[in-house]
Design an enzyme around this catalytic site. Structure first.
Site: not given
Ligand code: PGA
Length: 262
Positions: A11, A13, A97, A99, A169
């Site tokens: 991901n 982002k 997600h 976020e 997550e």
């Molecule tokens: P991270 O993020 O591996 O940077 O902790 C995982 C995600 O948000 O999918």
């Protein structure tokens, strides 16, 4: 029972311009082109999807997006439709997600509508669920995650449920370097599996459940050794093509070793 086929999804982002994405694809493919033991997915920003379609064509790497609209088309300024994602060769889409939920106010209802739309158009949703630190400390993590799963999947047929990928997550582990212990991650993934079993019976065994939250090359093997963890959703550690490839090689090696052992 042999272990389920694993999925490792990156991901990105809100990182990488078109030229950075193209450069990544060339270097990454060189490293993973012979990996057939597991499924590799890159979930890129919208602007990088079209160039990646060309770069990844006929490769072992599948393309995914990080969000989409629940609407088909129309006056929805700033939104992207499922059809637009299919048009640039996406097969997966991350939905819900944390976020999106925390920073952009996405509700369980919206996530459910997006899941339904993705399934109706032929995209495979990667549904993200997870609790924040307060909820974990209050001892309500399982309750929260079960509610997120049930909301997002309510009303789906067994066939539709069979096309889902779920990613657990924990919010406190995302981007913090603080991974859930593999036992804690397994426990929650087993809870999710039990919720799925309630919805679809034995077929729940086949639904891939991923863990996400500070997954790296060093801890992937330990996580994948757990019964109900079938892969990982990787943020920070997917941004460099060589270290992400290393993580994938570690996961693939474990997959080969685990075959036939369960
Ligand atoms: P991270 O993020 O591996 O940077 O902790 C995982 C995600 O948000 O999918």
């Amino acid at each position: 029972m042999t272990k389920r086929r694993s999925i490792i999804a990156g991901n990105w982002k809100m990182y990488k311009t078109v030229s950075e994405a193209e450069d990544y694809a060339v270097r990454f493919l060189e490293e993973v082109k012979n990996v057939t033991e597991l499924d590799i997915i890159l979930c890129a920003p919208f602007t990088a999807l079209y160039p990646l379609k060309t770069e990844l064509e006929e490769s072992v790497v599948h393309l995914g997006a990080q969000n989409m609209s629940w609407a088909d088309q129309g006056a929805y300024t700033g939104e992207i439709s499922a059809q637009m994602l299919l048009d640039v060769a996406c097969t997966y889409v991350i939905l819900g997600h944390s976020e999106r939920r925390e920073l952009f106010g996405e509700t369980n209802e919206e996530v459910a509508k997006k899941v339904q739309k993705a399934l109706a158009t032929g995209l495979k949703p990667i549904l993200c669920v997870g609790e924040n630190l307060n909820i974990r400390e209050e001892g309500k993590a399982a309750e929260r995650v079960q509610a997120q799963v049930s909301h997002a999947l309510s009303g789906l047929s067994t066939e539709e449920l069979g096309r889902m990928v779920i990613a657990y997550e924990p919010i406190w582990a995302i981007g913090t370097g603080k991974t859930a212990s593999s036992q804690d991650a397994q426990e929650m993934c087993a809870t999710i599996r039990a919720t799925l079993t309630g919805l679809m019976g034995e077929a729940a065994e086949q639904v891939p459940i991923l863990y996400g939250g500070s997954v790296k090359a060093e801890n992937i093997a330990e996580l994948l050794a757990e019964r109900d963890i079938n892969g990982a959703l990787v943020g920070g550690a997917s941004l460099d093509p060589l270290s992400f490839a290393k993580l994938i090689h570690n996961a693939a090696y474990l997959g080969v070793c685990a075959e036939g052992t369960e």
